[in-house]
Write an enzyme that holds these catalytic residues in place. Structure first.
Site, mmCIF file in Angstrom:
data_model
loop_
_atom_site.group_PDB
_atom_site.id
_atom_site.type_symbol
_atom_site.label_atom_id
_atom_site.label_comp_id
_atom_site.label_asym_id
_atom_site.label_seq_id
_atom_site.Cartn_x
_atom_site.Cartn_y
_atom_site.Cartn_z
ATOM 1 N N THR A 129 -6.999 -63.428 39.862
ATOM 2 C CA THR A 129 -7.493 -62.330 40.711
ATOM 3 C C THR A 129 -8.993 -62.093 40.624
ATOM 4 O O THR A 129 -9.542 -62.005 39.530
ATOM 5 C CB THR A 129 -6.821 -61.020 40.221
ATOM 6 O OG1 THR A 129 -5.423 -61.198 40.316
ATOM 7 C CG2 THR A 129 -7.255 -59.835 41.028
ATOM 8 N N ARG A 159 7.462 -58.053 44.770
ATOM 9 C CA ARG A 159 6.700 -57.540 43.619
ATOM 10 C C ARG A 159 5.248 -57.234 44.022
ATOM 11 O O ARG A 159 4.592 -58.008 44.693
ATOM 12 C CB ARG A 159 6.721 -58.574 42.501
ATOM 13 C CG ARG A 159 5.979 -58.164 41.230
ATOM 14 C CD ARG A 159 4.553 -58.660 41.200
ATOM 15 N NE ARG A 159 3.906 -58.451 39.913
ATOM 16 C CZ ARG A 159 2.617 -58.657 39.682
ATOM 17 N NH1 ARG A 159 1.843 -59.081 40.645
ATOM 18 N NH2 ARG A 159 2.102 -58.446 38.488
HETATM 19 N N1 ASP Z 1 -3.419 -58.727 38.187
HETATM 20 C C1 ASP Z 1 -2.776 -59.611 39.109
HETATM 21 C C2 ASP Z 1 -1.356 -59.151 39.334
HETATM 22 O O1 ASP Z 1 -0.706 -58.774 38.374
HETATM 23 C C3 ASP Z 1 -2.722 -61.036 38.704
HETATM 24 C C4 ASP Z 1 -3.904 -61.641 38.040
HETATM 25 O O2 ASP Z 1 -4.907 -61.021 37.774
HETATM 26 O O3 ASP Z 1 -3.810 -62.832 37.779
HETATM 27 O O4 ASP Z 1 -0.892 -59.233 40.444
#
Ligand code: ASP
Length: 300
Positions: free
Chosen positions: A157, A185
């Site tokens: 992300t 989700r």
């Molecule tokens: N924080 C993001 C999520 O849980 C994923 C990530 O940062 O890799 O959707």
């Protein structure tokens, strides 16, 4: 005694080392005296369109049923916010989130409603599942084990915060979420205060990693509130990580969460549960990768 630490404006900070290019796109706007909100949108659109980034936008890994579902949020210096979640087929969810903020009376649109809004606004419906992501999903299906992997190739992300020359603070966060998640989700990334938060009086913060832990603790909001109470951004991100570890010690042994923060003075910080989190900072004309500090040593 050394010089007291001074930040400088403009500044842009983003999660993960490979996002130097995203930072550069934001800097392009900021260095010309542009608007922080335009900067963060332009910045995070870079990984959204990159097929090689398997955790954001086009090329993102799908859910366990093979659907690429995207989450994003954006916030401006006036405290206005927009967000989309469980959005499919649109390459730039961050730009849809911005229009939710600017053109609707709402903060958040999800799923089919978000898609309908995006199409009405002229966005194109596209197939976001690349061959590489499809292959990874097919391989995953053989065992079908859901186990988030710590620091997946260090380009998860993107969360970004920018402050422009007029001291306007904006933030953006965009993701395809946890790879092979359950259908439907939603993680922390599109939730204002969890995946990202800015307050123009104080600064801004963003997170990456296992979203469930950040959702339960409203991590980015906590970081900003710590800075409001006078904490340096580095101390503020450490507090948020330590809170998560204190509440979920067992889960933290196998999970990663990282936070970045910048305060109104342009001072910054980054911290994570585990080793391996890094972030990028563009300030005083220099775009640099920082290895974040961390609390837990894996295996101990
Ligand atoms: N924080 C993001 C999520 O849980 C994923 C990530 O940062 O890799 O959707």
């Amino acid at each position: 005694m050394g010089e007291p630490e001074r930040g400088a404006l403009p500044v842009v900070i983003a999660t993960w080392g490979p996002n130097l290019k995203a930072n550069a796109a934001a800097w392009e706007v900021l260095s010309k005296g542009g608007y922080a909100l335009d900067a963060v949108e332009a910045g995070v659109r870079i990984p959204e369109a990159d097929p090689l980034d398997t955790s954001v936008g086009y090329g993102g890994f799908p859910d366990r049923d093979g659907n690429v579902t995207l989450d994003a949020c954006i916030m401006d210096e006036k405290g206005m916010a927009g967000s989309v979640s469980f959005l499919q087929h649109i390459m730039h969810p961050i730009s849809v989130a911005r229009l939710v903020m600017e053109k609707t009376p709402h903060v958040m649109l999800v799923g089919d409603g978000a898609l309908k809004f995006a199409l009405e606004q002229g966005f194109k419906k596209e197939n976001l599942l690349t061959d590489v992501a499809k292959k990874a999903w097919e391989e995953w299906k053989v065992e079908s084990k859901y186990k988030p992997i710590i620091n997946v190739e260090r380009h998860d992300t993107i969360g970004m915060v920018a402050i422009d020359t007029q001291s306007r603070i904006a933030g953006a966060c965009t993701t395809s979420g946890a790879a092979f998640k359950m259908n439907g989700r939603v993680g922390d990334s599109p939730i204002i205060g969890a995946g990202m938060f800015v307050d123009n009086e104080v600064g801004g913060a963003a997170s990456t990693g296992l979203g469930e832990m950040v959702l339960r603790t409203l991590g980015s909001f906590l970081v900003v509130e710590e800075m409001r109470r006078g904490a340096h951004p580095q101390k503020a991100v450490e507090t948020a990580v330590k809170r998560i570890i204190r509440k979920y010690p067992k889960q933290c042994e196998e999970a990663q969460v990282g936070f970045i923060a910048v305060d109104k003075k342009g001072r910054h910080g980054g911290y994570a549960i585990q080793k391996g989190f890094n972030y990028v900072l563009y300030q005083r004309g220099k775009n640099e990768v920082f290895e974040a500090g961390y609390k837990l040593i894996p295996g101990k």
